[in-house]
Structures are given as C-alpha cells and as structure tokens.
Design an enzyme around this catalytic site. Structure first.
Site, PDB file in Angstrom:
ATOM      1  N   GLU A 191       0.862  -1.196   0.000  1.00  0.00           N
ATOM      2  CA  GLU A 191       0.000   0.000   0.000  1.00  0.00           C
ATOM      3  C   GLU A 191       0.903   1.253   0.000  1.00  0.00           C
ATOM      4  O   GLU A 191       1.949   1.254   0.663  1.00  0.00           O
ATOM      5  CB  GLU A 191      -0.842  -0.056   1.283  1.00  0.00           C
ATOM      6  CG  GLU A 191      -1.783   1.101   1.510  1.00  0.00           C
ATOM      7  CD  GLU A 191      -2.577   0.930   2.832  1.00  0.00           C
ATOM      8  OE1 GLU A 191      -2.246   0.022   3.634  1.00  0.00           O
ATOM      9  OE2 GLU A 191      -3.518   1.705   3.047  1.00  0.00           O
TER      10      GLU A 191
ATOM     11  N   LYS B 111      -9.275   2.360  -2.190  1.00  0.00           N
ATOM     12  CA  LYS B 111      -9.530   1.669  -0.907  1.00  0.00           C
ATOM     13  C   LYS B 111     -10.917   2.010  -0.361  1.00  0.00           C
ATOM     14  O   LYS B 111     -11.252   3.182  -0.174  1.00  0.00           O
ATOM     15  CB  LYS B 111      -8.438   2.061   0.092  1.00  0.00           C
ATOM     16  CG  LYS B 111      -8.482   1.306   1.421  1.00  0.00           C
ATOM     17  CD  LYS B 111      -7.250   1.671   2.253  1.00  0.00           C
ATOM     18  CE  LYS B 111      -7.174   0.907   3.563  1.00  0.00           C
ATOM     19  NZ  LYS B 111      -5.940   1.234   4.312  1.00  0.00           N
TER      20      LYS B 111
ATOM     21  N   CYS C  37      -5.336  -3.542   2.354  1.00  0.00           N
ATOM     22  CA  CYS C  37      -5.080  -3.575   3.796  1.00  0.00           C
ATOM     23  C   CYS C  37      -6.350  -3.716   4.644  1.00  0.00           C
ATOM     24  O   CYS C  37      -6.945  -4.786   4.660  1.00  0.00           O
ATOM     25  CB  CYS C  37      -4.265  -2.345   4.177  1.00  0.00           C
ATOM     26  SG  CYS C  37      -3.295  -2.597   5.677  1.00  0.00           S
TER      27      CYS C  37
ATOM     28  N   VAL D 225       0.000  -2.489  10.666  1.00  0.00           N
ATOM     29  CA  VAL D 225       0.755  -2.097  11.864  1.00  0.00           C
ATOM     30  C   VAL D 225       0.440  -3.007  13.050  1.00  0.00           C
ATOM     31  O   VAL D 225       0.944  -2.795  14.140  1.00  0.00           O
ATOM     32  CB  VAL D 225       0.478  -0.621  12.245  1.00  0.00           C
ATOM     33  CG1 VAL D 225       1.128   0.328  11.252  1.00  0.00           C
ATOM     34  CG2 VAL D 225      -1.019  -0.335  12.332  1.00  0.00           C
TER      35      VAL D 225
HETATM   36  C1  ACM Z   1      -4.177  -0.133   7.065  1.00  0.00           C
HETATM   37  O1  ACM Z   1      -5.258  -0.218   6.471  1.00  0.00           O
HETATM   38  N1  ACM Z   1      -3.159   0.519   6.528  1.00  0.00           N
HETATM   39  C2  ACM Z   1      -3.989  -0.779   8.373  1.00  0.00           C
END
Ligand code: ACM
Length: 285
Positions: free
Chosen positions: A54, A124, A159, A186
């Site tokens: 990402e 996203k 993510c 993370v």
């Molecule tokens: C995330 O979506 N970067 C944890």
C-alpha cells in the site's frame, strides 16, 4: 520431444502462474528512491503477477489532506509511468499502492497495470484510522481483471479491507482466482482474518506488507512513530500460508500457483461455497 509432451508443456505454461509479493521499506515523500528500491529487489526475477505494498511510492505517515494532495499523482504521474513500463516490458500484471489524485479528490489506491497496456485503479473502500483525515473514501468498487497472457483472474483489495468479509466475497463473486492485497499493516492480528478470507472464498490471497518504521514530527511538537509488521505472505485457497516473509527485511516471495484449482467451489460432495449462499436471508444495509 514428441508432440504430446510439447502440448503438455505449452498447456502448463499457460495454466501455471507465477506470483510475487514485494516487502520493502519505502520512505515518506521520496517516490523516485522508493521505485528504485523496488527495481533493485526485482533484479533477476521473472513473474506473471507482482504485488507491491500500500502507498509504496509515497510512504504512509501523512498528517494532512494537503500533504497527501501534494504527493499524489494522476494517471500521467512519474511513478505510475514507471510501474506501467515495468508491467509492459516484463509482461507482468503489476498491482501497487499509490496516492491517487483525481480532480479535487485524493484516494488511497492500487494501480492495476496490465501488461497489454490497460490501466485500472482500485480505490480503498475501508479507510483506516487517520487515513480518514487525509483521503477520500474509495468509490471504484470491487472488480476483477483477466491476465492477458494467463488463464487467471485477479481482484484487488487494500489492507484494512481485510476486516470486511464483504470485500473478499465481492471479489470471489466477480470470479477472482487470486486476491492481491497491498498493505501497510501495523498490527499482527491480520493473519487470522486474511487466512479466513482465502478459505471462505477458496481463492489464493497475496499480502504484500511493508516493513520498517516511519517517524514524524507533528505540529504540536510531539512525534509519531509507526512500525510496520512485514510478514508478507501468499495463502493458498485453503487459507494455508505457502510462504511467509519475516517481520523485518526487504524481500520478494515468488511462487507458482494453479488458478484453475480455485474455480470449483465445492468443498465436499454437497457444499458449494458460493452456490450455497442464502442472500435472501442476509441483512444488506
Ligand atoms: C491499514 O489499512 N493501513 C492498516
């Protein structure tokens, strides 16, 4: 070599697909260096599908929308052009997270560069934490692309989308054999969810996470540090990790997969994962 053996090899060459995930350490605000890091890691690697993390061109720790706007690119941007060139020259489908500018909007997107020159972006859907202060909510919806040189269909999520089973399920319903998931994770809890997404949809799932720490000074004089948890992994269609990177260290994982094995959704003589769904009983709001 007889004709039958040749036919077998040609068939195998069309059906078997090489997929790679890249784990590396982008720095905030240095797109040219970040792309060079990727190119160095890819030296000598030939693959059909390449998944990068990402926001891999810009780094992650933006603190304002204005800052992301300045770093973001449209389809004519330099990093987009370099990734598209890589895709065409190496006949690889490249999926890479980048900050996308479109008029006065900015998205946490993944470039989907097909080796025949087509270019698509997934934006996203489920923004994470302070991303909500910096990015617009994605509006591309979920889609699947066909690899132009392989019998393989690839869908993309990014993510935090892993926490929403609807994301991976939408891609499976669109016919994905493989889900590519660029990440900047993370935590360490994602593994359990990603495995489930592969298993419940009977798809391969490739997670390209970044590693390293980004530290920033904030306007109030304090600082913010984020450490990314690496562990990039490719799951098979039963949710088993085929190969996984360590928490730290830049690396590329490359594996061969057989996309046709994901198409029959039966998991016993009676149950088909998708056909057994009962959407008329599900709550959709
Ligand atoms: C995330 O979506 N970067 C944890």
């Amino acid at each position: 070599m007889n004709w039958l053996a040749l036919k077998y090899i040609c068939k195998n060459d069309f059906l078997m697909v090489k997929i790679s995930t890249v784990q590396f350490t982008p720095s905030l605000g240095t797109p040219a260096d970040n792309i060079q890091q990727v190119f160095r890691l890819l030296q000598g690697i030939q693959t059909d599908i390449l998944v990068l993390p990402e926001l891999c061109t810009t780094g992650y720790s933006f603190i304002s929308r204005k800052e992301v706007m300045a770093a973001a690119e449209g389809p004519e941007g330099q990093s987009v052009a370099e990734l598209q060139k890589l895709s065409k020259e190496s006949r690889t489908l490249v999926i890479a997270g980048f900050a996308e500018r479109s008029n006065n909007k900015v998205y946490n997107s993944a470039l989907v560069a097909l080796p025949d020159g087509q270019l698509k972006t997934y934006r996203k859907t489920h923004l994470f934490y302070r991303e909500k202060e910096c990015f617009d909510e994605g509006n591309s919806g979920f889609f699947v692309v066909q690899h132009p040189f392989k019998d393989c269909r690839i869908g993309t999520m990014i993510c935090n989308d892993w926490r929403y089973p609807e994301a991976a399920r939408s891609l499976a319903l669109c016919g994905a054999d493989v889900i590519a998931c660029p990440c900047n994770l993370v935590s360490s809890i994602w593994g359990i969810g990603m495995q489930a997404r592969a298993l419940e949809n009977k798809v391969y799932l490739a997670v390209a996470n970044r590693c390293g720490t980004e530290t920033r000074q904030l306007e109030d004089g304090t600082s913010q540090s984020l450490t990314f948890t690496g562990g990039s992994v490719i799951y098979d269609y039963n949710g088993s990790p085929m190969e996984q990177a360590g928490k730290n260290g830049d690396c590329v994982i490359t594996l061969e997969i057989d996309p046709l094995l994901t198409r029959d959704k039966f998991f016993n003589a009676f149950n088909d994962l998708l056909k057994d769904r009962r959407p008329e009983l599900y709550i959709n709001r």
